[in-house]
Design a protein around this motif. Structure first.
Motif: not given
Length: 403
Positions: A266-281
């Motif tokens: 039901a979603t017309p379009d969605f956000a670009p697929m992106t990797p989940i990244q972090t700056i842990p320390r």
């Protein structure tokens, strides 16, 4: 009072706008420099602003516009891929007036905070990219790609996980770390689901994680976390077409109970697929008269539900430290000392949760057997509330308090 009277804030997003308001409240003359043009749309999907983030905005009188832009999301229900209810937990404890965590589009949050910046007469310079820094003993000189320069007593890097300020001021800092997940999300209008409005449903799918909340007007806001062991190369995810992603979703969620496929269809379009990244320390957060805050210093996984809230807390603590300490470097050191244990603990907790989002068959059995008992314990709820009960008191200054 600190000797600092002027500040440059690089980045006009959540952290930068909150920093501009807080620093101005502390008596510092602020200029914000934003890479994007004023008319360029803000990127990103939606996020949860936890009550500790709202509390931090209240400390600087900047919560009103933000609350108008979101809708309350007080709880989340967790389910297995079979539809089994694993448990329910809150998204954090409510404020004294009953305000609970809010979900809103990132673009709406940025617009609301920028409106607060403009209401205080703070200058925002759009369309300028930082290319050079020269931090002397008394002043910071910033160079931009249009040939202009600016000077101030201090500079705040609030320019996100790929921070230019971090790269220039803190050479050798770690690069963002890949979490093993990629993500996208969207908005599905006109659906009638059995789920109550305003609460999240989190589904530990057989092959991938799916989450959604029913917003006012029966629009469903959703996101996916897809396991991908190898970090995607630059441009690799963008090269995959929407039709291919929809086919991939059909495979991933084919064996799952729940409305994931209905919502995506039901979603017309969605956000670009992106990797989940972090700056842990990151150590340190500052060098001389330059400091980084928010995602530039400590980017948590979206799983934490705390990224925006922690960035706002940083901004307020930094402003109070500059107000109350005798020198810029002393204020920066206090900010990092106070903030580091809290943000790194939240990042570690989110990383552990990510590991449970797509385990193997044995891991699923263990998780689905153990999680209901964990969620039903008082310890689990206390842990869920702990991050959100953090309180900042502008008059009292930098102290660690809970509500």
């Amino acid at each position: 009072m600190t000797a600092a009277r002027t500040a440059l804030v690089i980045g006009g997003g959540v952290a930068g706008s909150a920093a501009a308001v807080a620093l101005t409240r502390a008596g510092i003359d602020v200029t914000v420099v934003e890479t994007r043009d004023r008319t360029e749309p803000d990127r990103g999907s939606f996020l949860t602003l936890a009550t500790n983030g709202i509390d931090a905005l209240r400390a600087i009188g900047a919560d009103g516009r933000v609350l108008e832009a979101g809708f309350p999301t007080a709880a989340m229900t967790l389910r297995s891929h079979t539809g089994k209810r694993l448990g329910t937990t809150s998204t954090g404890s409510a404020l004294a007036d009953g305000t609970v965590s809010q979900t809103l589009r990132r673009a709406d949050l940025v617009r609301a905070l920028r409106a607060e910046v403009e209401a205080r007469g703070i200058e925002i310079r759009y369309g300028r990219r930082l290319v050079g820094l020269d931090a002397g003993p008394a002043r910071v000189r910033a160079e931009f790609d249009d040939g202009t320069v600016a000077e101030a007593d201090l500079l705040v890097g609030a320019d996100g996980i790929y921070s230019t300020v971090r790269r220039l001021a803190l050479p050798g800092s770690p690069e963002p770390a890949y979490s093993g997940l990629v993500t996208t999300g969207g908005y599905a209008p006109g659906l009638t689901l059995a789920s109550p409005p305003g609460d999240y449903e989190m589904i530990f799918g057989k092959r991938a994680f799916f989450g959604f909340a029913v917003a006012p007007g029966d629009e469903v806001w959703w996101f996916v976390n897809l396991p991908r062991r190898r970090e995607p190369a630059r441009g690799e995810l963008a090269a995959v077409g929407e039709a291919q992603w929809r086919a991939r979703f059909a495979e991933l969620y084919a064996d799952d109970a729940g409305p994931a496929l209905e919502i995506i269809a039901a979603t017309p379009d969605f956000a670009p697929m992106t990797p989940i990244q972090t700056i842990p320390r990151l150590r340190p957060w500052s060098s001389g008269r330059v400091i980084v805050i928010g995602d530039a210093a400590h980017a948590p996984s979206p799983t934490s539900g705390q990224g925006a809230s922690l960035a706002i807390e940083d901004a307020v603590v930094l402003a109070m430290s500059l107000r109350d300490r005798d020198g810029v470097e002393e204020a920066f050191a206090q900010t990092e000392t106070v903030r580091r244990p809290r943000v790194e603990a939240i990042i570690r907790t989110a990383a552990r949760i990510n590991n449970n989002k797509a385990p193997g068959p044995v891991g699923r059995l263990v998780r689905d057997a153990v999680l209901p008992r964990i969620l039903g314990s008082a310890m689990a709820q206390n842990s869920a509330n702990q991050a959100s009960e953090h309180h900042l008191d502008w008059a009292a200054g930098v102290t660690e308090k809970t509500r």
